[in-house]
Design an enzyme around this catalytic site. Sequence first.
Site, PDB file in Angstrom:
ATOM      1  N   LYS A 113     -30.906 -32.039  68.274  1.00  0.00           N
ATOM      2  CA  LYS A 113     -31.193 -33.420  67.904  1.00  0.00           C
ATOM      3  C   LYS A 113     -32.694 -33.614  67.722  1.00  0.00           C
ATOM      4  CE  LYS A 113     -30.080 -38.101  69.578  1.00  0.00           C
ATOM      5  NZ  LYS A 113     -29.348 -38.848  70.613  1.00  0.00           N
ATOM      6  N   SER A 150     -27.011 -42.347  68.565  1.00  0.00           N
ATOM      7  CA  SER A 150     -28.099 -41.717  67.860  1.00  0.00           C
ATOM      8  C   SER A 150     -27.877 -40.236  67.587  1.00  0.00           C
ATOM      9  CB  SER A 150     -29.401 -41.894  68.658  1.00  0.00           C
ATOM     10  OG  SER A 150     -29.302 -41.297  69.936  1.00  0.00           O
ATOM     11  N   SER A 205     -25.136 -43.098  72.781  1.00  0.00           N
ATOM     12  CA  SER A 205     -25.687 -42.337  71.665  1.00  0.00           C
ATOM     13  C   SER A 205     -24.948 -41.055  71.339  1.00  0.00           C
ATOM     14  CB  SER A 205     -27.166 -42.022  71.928  1.00  0.00           C
ATOM     15  OG  SER A 205     -27.970 -43.154  71.701  1.00  0.00           O
TER      16      SER A 205
END
Length: 471
Positions: A81, A157, A181
């Site tokens: 990520k 996210s 997220s």
Amino acid sequence: MEHLADWSAVRLAGAIASGEVSAVEVMRAHLDRIEERNPVLKAVVSQQPDSVSLAAAEEADRRRAADPDLPPLHGLPTAVKDLMDVAGFPTTHGSAAFADAAPAQHDSVLATLLREAGAIIIGKTNTPEMGQGVLSFNPVFGTTVNPWDPTRHAGGSSGGAAAALSARMLPIADGSDSGGSLRYPAAFCNVVGVRPSPGRVASGRTGNAWTPHGVTGPMARDSADAALFLDALAVEKSTWPLSSLPTLPARPVELAGLRVAWSADAGGLPIDPAIRAVHAAFAEQLAGLGALVEPDEPDFAGADEAWETIETFEFFLGGRHAVDAGASGFRPDYLRNVEQGRATTATQLADAYERRTRAYRDTAALLERHDVLILPATPVVAPPAELEWVDEVDGRRFDRYFTWQMLANRLTLTAHPVVVTSAGFTPDGLPVGVQVVGRHGREAQLLAVTRAIEEATGWIARAPSVWNVAS
């Protein structure tokens, strides 16, 4: 012939270790999938040249030939990520303020753990600016869309991670989570996301390395793969002072007799009727499999305010240096979070921490009465890709981007592990997820429960059919 990129992580790891397939073959299969599907999905970003990834796979094959004692993720490609540093890759945080960031010089704790476990990092996965919100869009790489319907969001996210897994471009991917997220994108994309107990996985993001609020966890295509990934990440690190939870073995799980606390809306949150219908059918399905499903939930009063206080204070912790140094290009709601956190009083923070303690104890007590707690994972299906956030659910309006995330936020406050898996699909074919909450520190047992659910229902095994995305 079945495509290698469709194999599970467990199967791939075993096949590489035995020599049934080579790491090079596995890498090529996933690189081909990325080339085919990523241009529209925009899930994998800052990708290194294929030649570099293939060279790393060749080295993995040489190691296998020389040493049969291999780490658990040996030869599996992954991407990190874009909030975590990986040596040789820029960390943009999805923000215009860091769009021209130079390649990182050192690995984050997470990247170190991945390499030690044998995974091959080939790039980054997309995220909203500074990991803010549960929809992945940013001015650097654009919007990550959903493999089930590319006109819709993949979530965030950890949206790039979820879309890459769902589209069979990666076998494993990491996520991070303080307010859903990794849970919202897992639900939107029909994959598994694990928010572990704080301390289970070392992460060490700048500014919040000691917090139980934001955690790092595995994402995968099913609970068996997630368990493999979690075992590889859950190692004690001297650089991560919370990593002291003992790993306890999982017992086999029978759904017959499983005690399920069922919450339809986490204390009265608005839920779209399409989601409610799928969840009601899922509850009936569990009961038909012999589970003892009965309404019960923790006391969520005051949880939203406590979560917001802690969340914005942590934005201040993580963002104050860049903001105070005059970095430009941040979106207004990020700056609003940092400044709200800056203005937090000691009394507000103490009240929030006390409320978090009560949430933990209340949830622990509930899980003495039941084996798991199950709630909806999201209040709506994956929203249209042009939205920045969902401002209305079932007639209730929201005034800030994070207020439609409360299904996840309320569980963050409990500090208990949560696994998101599939509850089924809407009549239109869009995935719907559930959050399954287990006892603190018992991720292995919780994943055994979700694996049993997945094997009985079959929902998580479904892959998206929208494979003409490259056109």
